[in-house]
Enzyme design. Structure first.
Site, PDB file in Angstrom:
ATOM      1  N   CYS A 104       0.869  -1.179   0.000  1.00  0.00           N
ATOM      2  CA  CYS A 104       0.000   0.000   0.000  1.00  0.00           C
ATOM      3  C   CYS A 104       0.902   1.223   0.000  1.00  0.00           C
ATOM      4  CB  CYS A 104      -0.920   0.011   1.217  1.00  0.00           C
ATOM      5  SG  CYS A 104      -2.113   1.381   1.204  1.00  0.00           S
ATOM      6  N   VAL A 105       0.738   2.055  -0.998  1.00  0.00           N
ATOM      7  CA  VAL A 105       1.585   3.231  -1.125  1.00  0.00           C
ATOM      8  C   VAL A 105       0.740   4.476  -1.332  1.00  0.00           C
ATOM      9  CG1 VAL A 105       3.549   1.936  -2.036  1.00  0.00           C
ATOM     10  CG2 VAL A 105       1.898   2.908  -3.610  1.00  0.00           C
TER      11      VAL A 105
END
Length: 125
Positions: A104-105
Site C-alpha cells: 500500500c503506497v
C-alpha cells in the site's frame, strides 16, 4: 490467455482489459470507485470509495469464477496515507479469512480524481 469482461464492473477508462487470466492466474487491472452503471465516481472519502473499489473487484472475481479467497496479492494506492486506517477497515471486511500479500503506497494522483485504487492477482481454480 482469457480476457475477462463484465458489465458489473466499470469499463476500462483507457486501452486495457478489466482482467486477464493466464498461466493459472488472474491479473486484474486497478479498480477505482466508479459505479459500473453510470461511470461516475462513488463516495467522497477513502472509506466510501474503498467500498466501491472492493465491490468492483468482487464483480471481476465473480466473472472469472473466483472469490476474494482466491486473491494472492493486492497492490493498493491511496492519495493520503493519513487515511490508511479507514482504508484498512473497509479492506478487512472483504479479506477477512486468509489475507493476501499486499503493498500500500501513497501516490500524488489517481485517475478521475480517485482517492484509492486496488489491483489484484488471484490464483485460478
Amino acid at each position: 490467455m482469457d480476457f475477462i469482461h463484465t458489465e458489473k464492473a466499470p469499463a476500462a477508462v483507457g486501452p486495457y482489459s478489466q482482467a486477464v487470466r493466464a498461466g493459472g492466474m488472474l491479473y486484474a487491472s486497478g479498480q477505482i470507485a466508479l459505479d459500473p452503471a453510470t461511470g461516475k465516481m462513488v463516495g467522497s472519502t477513502v472509506a466510501e470509495q474503498a467500498e466501491q473499489v472492493l465491490k468492483n473487484i468482487g464483480a471481476l472475481l465473480q466473472a472469472a469464477g473466483l472469490t476474494y479467497d482466491d486473491v494472492v496479492r493486492t497492490m493498493c494506492f491511496i492519495t493520503d496515507m493519513d487515511a490508511f486506517g479507514s482504508f484498512n477497515e473497509v479492506y478487512a471486511k472483504y479479506f477477512s479469512g486468509n489475507k493476501p500479500a499486499r503493498s500500500c503506497v501513497e501516490v500524488s494522483r489517481l485517475p478521475k480524481g480517485a482517492l484509492c485504487e486496488v489491483e489484484i492477482t488471484a490464483a485460478c481454480r
